[in-house]
Design a protein around this motif. Structure first.
Motif, mmCIF file in Angstrom:
data_model
loop_
_atom_site.group_PDB
_atom_site.id
_atom_site.type_symbol
_atom_site.label_atom_id
_atom_site.label_comp_id
_atom_site.label_asym_id
_atom_site.label_seq_id
_atom_site.Cartn_x
_atom_site.Cartn_y
_atom_site.Cartn_z
ATOM 1 N N ILE A 26 0.646 -1.107 -0.225
ATOM 2 C CA ILE A 26 -0.067 0.178 -0.041
ATOM 3 C C ILE A 26 0.949 1.391 0.197
ATOM 4 O O ILE A 26 2.027 1.414 0.723
ATOM 5 C CB ILE A 26 -0.950 -0.076 1.317
ATOM 6 C CG1 ILE A 26 -1.836 -1.453 1.445
ATOM 7 C CG2 ILE A 26 -1.840 1.224 1.170
ATOM 8 C CD1 ILE A 26 -2.552 -1.271 2.753
ATOM 9 N N THR A 27 0.704 1.842 -0.975
ATOM 10 C CA THR A 27 1.195 3.241 -0.828
ATOM 11 C C THR A 27 0.401 4.427 -0.585
ATOM 12 O O THR A 27 -0.622 4.304 -0.531
ATOM 13 C CB THR A 27 1.895 3.824 -2.318
ATOM 14 O OG1 THR A 27 1.098 3.653 -3.213
ATOM 15 C CG2 THR A 27 3.146 2.843 -2.700
ATOM 16 N N PHE A 28 0.884 5.665 0.347
ATOM 17 C CA PHE A 28 0.395 6.623 0.986
ATOM 18 C C PHE A 28 0.953 7.892 0.705
ATOM 19 O O PHE A 28 2.049 7.808 0.428
ATOM 20 C CB PHE A 28 0.141 6.585 2.701
ATOM 21 C CG PHE A 28 -0.318 5.311 3.193
ATOM 22 C CD1 PHE A 28 -1.568 5.183 3.383
ATOM 23 C CD2 PHE A 28 0.819 4.061 3.046
ATOM 24 C CE1 PHE A 28 -2.060 3.738 4.046
ATOM 25 C CE2 PHE A 28 0.051 2.806 3.894
ATOM 26 C CZ PHE A 28 -1.262 2.835 4.093
ATOM 27 N N LYS A 29 0.243 8.996 0.487
ATOM 28 C CA LYS A 29 0.676 10.319 0.330
ATOM 29 C C LYS A 29 -0.324 11.158 0.998
ATOM 30 O O LYS A 29 -1.415 11.034 1.411
ATOM 31 C CB LYS A 29 0.317 10.454 -1.297
ATOM 32 C CG LYS A 29 0.975 11.591 -1.598
ATOM 33 C CD LYS A 29 0.497 11.952 -3.309
ATOM 34 C CE LYS A 29 1.255 13.579 -3.792
ATOM 35 N NZ LYS A 29 0.948 13.630 -5.088
ATOM 36 N N ILE A 30 0.507 12.406 1.357
ATOM 37 C CA ILE A 30 -0.043 13.526 2.115
ATOM 38 C C ILE A 30 -0.487 14.311 1.269
ATOM 39 O O ILE A 30 -0.060 14.890 0.179
ATOM 40 C CB ILE A 30 1.069 14.181 2.829
ATOM 41 C CG1 ILE A 30 1.447 13.425 4.138
ATOM 42 C CG2 ILE A 30 0.406 15.523 3.565
ATOM 43 C CD1 ILE A 30 2.635 14.122 4.911
ATOM 44 N N ASP A 31 -1.971 14.523 1.652
ATOM 45 C CA ASP A 31 -2.797 15.621 0.864
ATOM 46 C C ASP A 31 -2.697 16.743 1.495
ATOM 47 O O ASP A 31 -3.301 17.131 2.640
ATOM 48 C CB ASP A 31 -4.075 15.178 0.770
ATOM 49 C CG ASP A 31 -5.107 15.937 -0.444
ATOM 50 O OD1 ASP A 31 -4.747 17.621 -0.227
ATOM 51 O OD2 ASP A 31 -5.994 15.876 -0.793
ATOM 52 N N GLN A 32 -1.785 17.657 1.369
ATOM 53 C CA GLN A 32 -1.435 19.037 2.123
ATOM 54 C C GLN A 32 -2.833 19.881 2.003
ATOM 55 O O GLN A 32 -3.263 20.592 3.328
ATOM 56 C CB GLN A 32 -0.539 19.845 1.412
ATOM 57 C CG GLN A 32 1.009 19.102 1.646
ATOM 58 C CD GLN A 32 2.109 20.089 1.251
ATOM 59 O OE1 GLN A 32 2.110 21.084 1.523
ATOM 60 N NE2 GLN A 32 2.982 19.248 0.666
ATOM 61 N N ASP A 33 -3.697 19.933 1.117
ATOM 62 C CA ASP A 33 -4.793 20.777 1.149
ATOM 63 C C ASP A 33 -6.005 20.233 2.019
ATOM 64 O O ASP A 33 -6.491 21.016 2.838
ATOM 65 C CB ASP A 33 -5.638 20.723 -0.111
ATOM 66 C CG ASP A 33 -4.417 21.415 -1.298
ATOM 67 O OD1 ASP A 33 -3.525 22.445 -0.818
ATOM 68 O OD2 ASP A 33 -4.694 21.292 -2.496
ATOM 69 N N ALA A 34 -5.893 18.794 1.979
ATOM 70 C CA ALA A 34 -7.126 18.347 3.144
ATOM 71 C C ALA A 34 -6.304 17.892 4.559
ATOM 72 O O ALA A 34 -7.258 17.757 5.587
ATOM 73 C CB ALA A 34 -7.492 17.140 2.540
#
Length: 135
Positions: A26-34
């Motif tokens: 599983i890859t995860f990413k930060i959504d800076q706007d949210a």
């Protein structure tokens, strides 16, 4: 603490990996706007396919269900939490991922080992085999 929190989907998909072995990565990413960390991709494919998707200039978090055979020929499975923060990232982005890592890591109960990588040479099958076997 950065204030970036994992979404419920992070925990849900991790549970599928851990309990049902629905996928291996599983890859995860930060959504800076949210202000959240969210699932980016689910993989049942090979490690090389996952590695090919890791950007050379953007951070990611990665959870892996890693299979290895010990010296006695027994199959083992270890779940890794990987922080991928390439050296080429901007300092502000590096700081965001560093300060947000623990919130996601704490939400994923059942991870066996942590690994931090800044370069593709630090994220190899040999590295994960050795770490799984305590070498």
């Amino acid at each position: 603490m950065s204030g970036v929190t994992p979404t419920d989907k992070c925990k849900e998909e991790f549970a599928k990996l851990k309990h049902k072995r629905a996928y291996k990565f599983i890859t995860f990413k930060i959504d800076q706007d949210a202000g959240t960390v969210d699932v980016l991709d689910l993989h049942a494919k090979t490690f090389q396919m996952v590695l090919d998707k890791l950007p050379a200039d953007e951070p990611r978090y990665l959870v892996m269900d890693w299979d290895v055979e010990n010296d006695d020929g027994c199959q083992m499975s270890k779940i890794f939490f990987v922080s991928w923060v390439p050296d080429t990232c901007k300092a502000k982005t590096k700081m965001l991922y560093a300060s947000s890592k623990q919130a996601l890591r704490n939400a994923l109960e059942g991870v066996h080992l942590d690994h931090q990588a800044t370069d593709y040479d630090e994220i190899t099958p040999a590295e994960f085999n050795d770490r799984s076997l305590g070498k």
